[in-house]
Every structure is written in C-alpha cells, then in structure tokens.
Design a protein around this motif. Structure first.
Motif, PDB file in Angstrom:
ATOM      1  N   VAL A 128       1.000  -1.068  -0.033  1.00 45.93           N
ATOM      2  CA  VAL A 128      -0.151   0.064  -0.010  1.00 45.93           C
ATOM      3  C   VAL A 128       0.871   1.098   0.042  1.00 45.93           C
ATOM      4  N   SER A 129       2.201   1.236   0.711  1.00 43.81           N
ATOM      5  CA  SER A 129       3.089   2.267   0.600  1.00 43.81           C
ATOM      6  C   SER A 129       3.355   2.788  -0.937  1.00 43.81           C
ATOM      7  N   ALA A 130       3.400   1.790  -1.792  1.00 43.94           N
ATOM      8  CA  ALA A 130       3.727   1.953  -3.157  1.00 43.94           C
ATOM      9  C   ALA A 130       2.645   2.511  -3.726  1.00 43.94           C
ATOM     10  N   PHE A 131       1.514   1.945  -3.421  1.00 49.73           N
ATOM     11  CA  PHE A 131       0.249   2.480  -4.078  1.00 49.73           C
ATOM     12  C   PHE A 131       0.121   4.131  -3.728  1.00 49.73           C
ATOM     13  N   ASN A 132       0.394   4.410  -2.632  1.00 49.23           N
ATOM     14  CA  ASN A 132       0.322   5.702  -2.108  1.00 49.23           C
ATOM     15  C   ASN A 132       1.307   6.614  -2.785  1.00 49.23           C
ATOM     16  N   PHE A 133       2.327   6.103  -2.917  1.00 53.99           N
ATOM     17  CA  PHE A 133       3.533   6.955  -3.635  1.00 53.99           C
ATOM     18  C   PHE A 133       2.998   7.311  -5.099  1.00 53.99           C
ATOM     19  N   MET A 134       2.535   6.190  -6.026  1.00 58.50           N
ATOM     20  CA  MET A 134       1.901   6.538  -7.196  1.00 58.50           C
ATOM     21  C   MET A 134       0.881   7.511  -7.264  1.00 58.50           C
ATOM     22  N   LEU A 135       0.021   7.118  -6.253  1.00 58.01           N
ATOM     23  CA  LEU A 135      -1.333   8.186  -6.476  1.00 58.01           C
ATOM     24  C   LEU A 135      -0.790   9.429  -5.806  1.00 58.01           C
ATOM     25  N   SER A 136       0.164   9.687  -5.026  1.00 61.49           N
ATOM     26  CA  SER A 136       0.381  11.161  -4.659  1.00 61.49           C
ATOM     27  C   SER A 136       1.105  11.893  -5.939  1.00 61.49           C
ATOM     28  N   SER A 137       1.939  11.080  -6.523  1.00 65.66           N
ATOM     29  CA  SER A 137       2.738  11.683  -7.739  1.00 65.66           C
ATOM     30  C   SER A 137       1.767  11.777  -8.856  1.00 65.66           C
TER      31      SER A 137
END
Length: 635
Positions: free
Chosen positions: A239-248
C-alpha cells in the motif's frame, strides 16, 4: 568496561525502537530512572557504562530530529530488564544493533566517497581487512548504510565477489532504493534486469521500490507500464507503493489515472490484502473532487468511515465545497455536523463555502449564527468571508452593518480583492446610493486593483441605474476588451436605450450582437423583440424567433405569450400600413417563425390553453390569426 554493580534501588531502563526508511529496525537506549532513585552513596560517582551509552544515544537522536519541525517522528520506547541491559552492554556494540566490525565496515565503505573514483579498486582496498569476516546478512546491513549511490554500487560489486554471497531479493531491493534516492533510473532498471537474470524472483517490496523510483521522477508512463507488468506476474505492490504512485499522479493533476489506479486497488483489496490507509483515502477523495465526481467521492468517504478512519479537515472542506457547487445543501450541513462531531475545527475556506451556500439559499439566520460560531472557535476570518458577510448584510437591509464591516476590512489592511469592493458597491446600489457605489469602485481603481469583467459589470449596472448613457457606453467598450460580454450586461445597456427612447442605438446594438453571435437568454430575447417591434424590424424579429426555436432557448409560458402577442400586433400594423388588402392580412400569419413559437408554446405544460386564450384575445381585438401545428389546434 567495569562490571555492573547490583543496584540497591529499582532502576527502569528502556530502549527505543525506530524503523528506518527501508523498513529495517534499529535500537537505541533510554532510561526512565531519576537521580533521586539512586542511593545517596552513589551520587557524585562516575555513572555506569550503560548510563553513558544512554546519554550519547539521546544526544544522537536529538541531532537527527533537529530541524525536522513539529512533524518529526518520536521513537517508540520499550522497556528492558536489568539483566537484558547488562547483556546488551557486555555485547560491546556501543549502542548499535550490530557489532563493531559491522559499524567499522560501513564507515570504511562510506569513506571511499572522499577518494577519487578509480573503479572498484578503491572499494576493494577499503574492504580488504573485512574479507571473510562479514556474513551475508551483515553485508546487506553495510550496503543499507551507504549514503551515496556510487558507494552502494561499488560495495555491491565487492559483495558479489565474496564466498558467502548468494543472489537475494533483499540486496537488490536495497540497491534499487539507493539508485532511486539519487534518481538514477537507468541504473535501477539495469539492477532489476540483473536480478531477473540471476534467477531471483522479485517480491512486492522490490517491485514497489522501482515503482516509487518512477513516481518520484514523474515517469508516469514507465510507471504504469511496469505496474501492468507486475500485475501480469501476480505481484501486488504494498500500500505504501500505491500511495506513492497516487500522490505523484495527483501532484501532476492526472486525476483520471488516480481514479483508474484506485479501481485496481479495490480489485486487489480482498485477494492480495492491499488495504487502503488514511493517506490513500485522502488522496483519492481529493482527485474525485478535482474531477467533479461528487457521488464517487462520497462513496470513497463511506469506505473510509467503514474503516473507522476519521477524515482530515481538508477532506471535509473539499467535499463541502463540491457539494455546495452542486446545490446539495442538506449534504453540506451533514458533512459539517459530522466534522464538528469529530472535534475538528473548520478552516476559513470551509466556513466560506458554508456562508456562500447560505447566501445563495437566502438562509441568512444560519449564516449569521455560523459567523458567531466562527468567532467563538477563533477561526481566522479572511477577506472572502468578510465579503460574503457584506453581501448578506446588504440583502437583509443592514446597510450600516455592511458599511461598518467594510470599514473594518479597510482598517485591518485586508482589502485587496475586487470582489469585496464590488460586494460593497452592490450594497450601495441596492440602497439606491449610486454615488457611493461609484466612490467604492473608484477607490478600487485608486489602489491599483486590476479590474475584471466582474467589476466592470457592476460599474455598468451603476451607470445604467443613473441613466448615464455616455459613461455606460465607455464601460461597455472596456468590457468588450475581455471578450464577448455576458447577456446580463447586454440586456442592461439595451434596456437603457429603450428607456431613454434611443431606438436607433438600440437597433444598431442588436445588429452588433447578432453579428458577434451572442446567445440570447429569456430576458434579453424579450428586450430584443420589444426593440424590433417598436423599430419596425419585423424581418429581424422573424430571424430571431427562428434562431430562438432552433437553438432550443427555454422560456416561461408568460414570456412566450408576451412575445407572440407583441409580435402579432406589430406585424399586423406593419402589414396594414404596407398593404390594406385581405390577402396581405391573411399572409401575416404564414410566418414559419411564429408557427414554430406557437408550437413551442403548445409543447409546454398547459400551453394549449394559454395559446387558445391568446388567440381569443387577439380575435376580440379584430385580428384574424390562423396557424397550423402538428397538435391539431385551430382558431
């Protein structure tokens, strides 16, 4: 070290656990003992060794947290017994998780950064004394402790030459992270391909690390391609990688891709245990709001509530603003009450959205009570809120309060927005104090506030109310520099011409509007038809009626009756002046524009009875009207 003496009083010893950026754990020490808990005989003596370690570790933690602000993460403390503490000190790690040889190896590898690059020989020379002394796990620790990508690259090359080395996804993940921090995307891709060639299957952490590398540099195309590849391999990023992608994606205003990625997360939630957290919901709701998708945003808010997560004030604020724009007054109040139930103090932006809604719905009592609540909650009142309050005071007739509020803004130095000037000018215009309205707008120009179509429209209405044609025409010309004026300004100027009997200027203005293809609304169409009928412009009236019907302009039945009645009477009089024969009188109702207008009237609810009443009224006045429609109504 000196041996630990058995303490005569209970001493609470604690250690800290903190998690590094790459997820590895490290330990630090702290003590909950007080000087008063020690016996009096031990005071003034040299503290035991573990006390010195605690002091040094606390100083190191203070230096790390220095300059990070209020959001710095405080280490989580856990307790250790005295026996555990004694064994920790005897291990001779000097406050570190690993032994001294691991710390020395990490320092030796980092020291190569100050030496001129000479291939791998520099790293091999620095690590010569550590050959066969480090296990694979310890080499991974040394690799993780490297601060520069070049040192990490050289040390990894040295690692692969050791006998204890074995290809592992852990080492490659650490290397990927080092390359990503330095934005070395090409090296990260080469390392990932090397991992695949070595027969190492990448896990979720490794794939998520490379996804974060792409997202950090804004390489969203490559990021989505690699994400699709990970899905084909059945790997679900954390989920941390998903959050990074969503934020970018959201930072680059790619809200459609954020929504697309969110739908993938929902598909993976049950199968791969990818559970969205508070940050995920906040980003996704923000993108739905930016895209104007209110229902979808509320659905995500419902999932967030089901997860027992409390949204932030900014999340509530954007939902309240979007609901207000969609006219969902009840939903706005519900969101605001829910936010207050969680003890969240609203921001001035949220309060401005609520005040604007109350102003639009003319619920002035709630607006004034909200303003009082803002004062109790010590919400900072900005110029926007003051402007809405001035507008509300003007609508309910509290002109003195509006003037006093405006003077408070001036004295506080908050007056900088043209909308505040226009709001005060509108209050004066509602009170028919047009000179004061002009003074306020003149004050705006004297303070070098750049006017827009909004302020020019207010100035035009003021001159129209004062019946000053020259000033109104000057303002209208200035307004045209910003593009086509809106229908309200055109109607104001046209009504002024009609009121003062300037039919020639009104006719020329209508021709200019038709040339510039300005779309007519109900009020402007009524004014245009009035000018055409008074000026004898029956041909133009025919064309306007046709354009109105072809363009699908919706009007009230009363407006359509007035237009038809005015059109029929003036057309009859014109035709009687031109030719008094009965043939000419019969032809006056053959206009396709009039037939189309009557048909539109019949299509409205109750239009048939209104049309019959209109025809009977015209017949009583001596006019013969005949029309044919598809509805089969004849008169």
């Amino acid at each position: 070290h000196t041996p630990l003496a058995a303490p005569t009083a209970a001493v609470s010893v604690t250690c800290s656990y903190r998690e590094d950026d790459d997820g590895a754990a490290s330990w630090s020490l702290s003590s909950g003992a007080r000087s008063s808990s020690l016996p009096s005989s031990s005071r003034g003596r040299r503290p035991p060794p573990y006390r010195r370690l605690l002091h040094d570790e606390a100083r190191r933690l203070r230096q790390e947290r220095r300059g990070q602000g209020a959001g710095a993460e405080t280490p989580r403390w856990v307790r250790r017994t005295e026996g555990q503490m004694a064994r920790y000190v005897e291990d001779d790690r000097a406050g570190h998780v690993h032994g001294r040889h691991v710390v020395a190896a990490a320092r030796a590898a980092r020291a190569t950064a100050s030496r001129p690059p000479a291939g791998g020989s520099t790293m091999r020379e620095a690590m010569a004394s550590f050959v066969a002394k480090l296990t694979f796990r310890e080499m991974c620790v040394v690799l993780r402790e490297q601060r520069g990508w070049r040192q990490a690259h050289d040390f990894f090359s040295w690692m692969k030459l050791q006998l204890c080395y074995e290809p592992s996804v852990v080492a490659y993940t650490i290397l990927l992270r080092a390359y990503g921090n330095a934005s070395k995307i090409e090296l990260a891709e080469e390392a990932f391909l090397e991992m695949l060639e070595a027969g190492v299957e990448p896990d979720a952490v490794a794939c998520g690390t490379l996804l974060c590398v792409y997202a950090r540099r804004g390489r969203h195309g490559d990021m989505m391609l690699f994400y699709a590849a990970t899905r084909r391999r059945g790997v679900a990023p954390p989920v941390s990688a998903f959050n990074f992608m969503l934020s970018s994606l959201q930072k680059h205003r790619l809200h459609g891709k954020v929504i697309h990625l969110w739908k993938h997360m929902m598909e993976m939630e049950e199968a791969n245990n990818v559970v969205p957290n508070h940050f995920t919901y906040t980003v996704v709701i923000g993108s739905f709001v930016k895209a104007g998708l209110l229902e979808e945003a509320m659905d995500v808010l419902g999932k967030m509530r089901a997860s027992r997560l409390v949204p932030e004030e900014a999340t509530y604020s954007c939902l309240i603003s979007l609901s207000s724009r969609h006219g969902r007054g009840e939903q706005v109040v519900m969101l605001y009450e829910e936010m207050r139930a969680h003890g969240i103090v609203p921001s001035n932006y949220t309060c401005a959205s609520l005040l604007a809604l109350y102003d639009k719905s003319e619920d002035y009592s709630k607006a004034l009570s909200l303003f009082s609540e803002m004062e109790r909650s010590r919400v900072v009142i900005d110029e926007v809120i003051y402007g809405i309050l001035i507008r509300i005071y003007g609508k309910i007739g509290l002109y003195d309060d509006a003037q006093r509020t405006f003077e408070e803004i001036v004295s506080a130095g908050l007056l900088s927005d043209e909308q505040t000037y226009v709001a005060m000018a509108q209050v004066h215009m509602n009170a028919r104090n047009y000179d004061k309205a002009l003074q306020v707008l003149g004050l705006m120009r004297s303070r070098n506030v750049k006017p827009s179509k909004f302020s020019y429209g207010a100035l035009l209405r003021c001159h129209v109310a004062r019946e000053d044609i020259a000033a109104a025409e000057d303002v209208f010309r200035a307004l045209c520099k910003y593009g086509l004026p809106d229908v309200f300004c055109c109607n104001d100027l046209l009504r002024l011409y009609v009121k003062l009997g300037q039919l020639e200027k009104a006719s020329a203005f209508i021709l200019k509007m038709r040339k510039e293809d300005i779309q007519l609304d109900e009020a402007l169409c009524m004014t245009v038809m009035e000018v055409c009928c008074k000026s004898g412009m029956i041909t133009d009236a025919d064309k306007i009626l046709k354009e109105m019907n072809n363009g699908g302009v919706t009007m009230k039945s009363s407006t359509m009756v007035s237009i038809i009645e005015m059109y029929a009477r003036n057309r009859t009089s014109v035709m009687q002046e031109q030719d008094s024969s009965s043939k000419a009188l019969a032809c006056q109702t053959d206009s396709s524009a009039l037939n189309a207008t009557l048909k539109s009237l019949l299509d409205t609810p109750g239009g048939s009875s209104i049309a019959c009443q209109l025809i009977r009224k015209l017949a009583r006045e001596g006019e013969e009207t005949r029309y044919h429609t598809d509805h089969g109504v004849h008169a």
